[in-house]
Write a protein that holds these residues in place. Structure first.
Motif, mmCIF file in Angstrom:
data_model
loop_
_atom_site.group_PDB
_atom_site.id
_atom_site.type_symbol
_atom_site.label_atom_id
_atom_site.label_comp_id
_atom_site.label_asym_id
_atom_site.label_seq_id
_atom_site.Cartn_x
_atom_site.Cartn_y
_atom_site.Cartn_z
ATOM 1 N N ASP A 34 -29.557 -34.035 -44.095
ATOM 2 C CA ASP A 34 -28.625 -33.704 -43.016
ATOM 3 C C ASP A 34 -28.272 -35.004 -42.298
ATOM 4 O O ASP A 34 -29.086 -35.549 -41.560
ATOM 5 N N ASP A 35 -27.065 -35.496 -42.535
ATOM 6 C CA ASP A 35 -26.630 -36.738 -41.907
ATOM 7 C C ASP A 35 -25.934 -36.391 -40.596
ATOM 8 O O ASP A 35 -24.776 -35.997 -40.571
ATOM 9 N N TYR A 36 -26.641 -36.547 -39.484
ATOM 10 C CA TYR A 36 -26.114 -36.123 -38.190
ATOM 11 C C TYR A 36 -25.010 -37.048 -37.681
ATOM 12 O O TYR A 36 -24.088 -36.589 -37.003
ATOM 13 N N GLN A 89 -31.888 -40.911 -36.266
ATOM 14 C CA GLN A 89 -31.726 -41.357 -37.648
ATOM 15 C C GLN A 89 -31.358 -42.838 -37.700
ATOM 16 O O GLN A 89 -31.802 -43.567 -38.586
ATOM 17 N N LYS A 93 -29.766 -36.572 -32.338
ATOM 18 C CA LYS A 93 -30.307 -36.596 -33.703
ATOM 19 C C LYS A 93 -29.768 -37.782 -34.487
ATOM 20 O O LYS A 93 -30.479 -38.401 -35.285
ATOM 21 N N ALA A 94 -28.482 -38.123 -34.257
ATOM 22 C CA ALA A 94 -27.885 -39.267 -34.943
ATOM 23 C C ALA A 94 -28.562 -40.569 -34.500
ATOM 24 O O ALA A 94 -28.806 -41.459 -35.329
ATOM 25 N N LEU A 142 -21.415 -35.591 -36.773
ATOM 26 C CA LEU A 142 -20.870 -35.844 -35.439
ATOM 27 C C LEU A 142 -19.490 -36.493 -35.521
ATOM 28 O O LEU A 142 -18.571 -36.118 -34.790
ATOM 29 N N TYR A 149 -26.059 -33.249 -31.601
ATOM 30 C CA TYR A 149 -26.007 -34.094 -32.792
ATOM 31 C C TYR A 149 -26.074 -35.575 -32.425
ATOM 32 O O TYR A 149 -26.485 -36.395 -33.248
#
Length: 216
Positions: free
Chosen positions: A127-129, A158, A154-155, A133, A151
């Motif tokens: 899951d690439d936030y 990451q 979360k991004a 986004l 998001y």
């Protein structure tokens, strides 16, 4: 069985049908035909394909979004936002079976548009936030749809993971620096709207990197 169809009407605006599509392993013709019947059944006026692709771009820069549209109005907006796929010179990205949906939708008289976010090939998440986004922000520009603020956090998490991994690997760190230089050169050309092709040196670098990353 992995297709999800949802409907929404934000406020008093237009209706939206959201379809989650994954590449079918077989029966692609039936897959596309059933989608066409669905779009026709609900008299869909515009079909917009939204997705992502891995590309030779750095994670340290704003994620690129490129797109195409059948209408002059949407194309003009893509150009204004620097998202027109024509701005990428001679680069040709991958295609997919689901891209045929856009083609057939256009043949049925629907307005079509595609929006693809380009993700760093060396960082692959389930899951690439950051990518999600970026797409939500783009859709907000076109359709005034809300952005899920969760998001962002979360991004950032990451991003910290990627930075830590890059610092531990000198080879990847050097690669990121080269990708940053290429990205910045493209950004200057997009700002100037000169639209020239990439230099031979950059084209060779991208070709070599694509081969190396593909073999890793």
């Amino acid at each position: 069985p992995n297709v999800h169809v949802m409907w929404a009407r934000p406020g008093m605006g237009q209706d939206f049908i959201f379809i989650r599509l994954l590449e079918p392993h077989n029966h692609a013709e039936w897959f596309i035909e059933s989608l066409m019947r669905l779009l026709e059944r609900f008299k869909v006026a515009m079909y917009c394909q939204v997705g992502s692709m891995y590309d030779l771009v750095p994670h340290t820069r704003p994620l690129l979004v490129t797109g195409r549209a059948s209408s002059k109005e949407a194309t003009a907006k893509l150009d204004k936002l620097g998202m027109s796929s024509g701005n990428r010179g001679g680069y040709q990205g991958p295609t997919s079976i689901t891209s045929l949906v856009s083609m057939q939708a256009g043949e049925m008289g629907m307005e079509t548009m595609s929006l693809m976010v380009h993700l760093p090939q060396y960082t692959q998440f389930d899951d690439d936030y950051a990518g999600a986004l970026r797409l939500m922000e783009t859709l907000e520009t076109f359709y005034d749809l809300p952005v899920d603020d969760s998001y962002g956090k979360k991004a950032n998490e990451q991003m910290e993971q990627i930075n830590t991994a890059v610092e531990k690997d000198p080879q990847i760190k050097a690669t990121v620096e080269q990708l940053e230089s290429t990205y910045d050169s493209r950004a200057k050309r997009r700002s100037a709207r000169a639209g020239p092709r990439l230099s031979p040196e950059v084209e060779r670098f991208l070709t070599e990197m694509e081969k190396r990353l593909g073999d890793s």
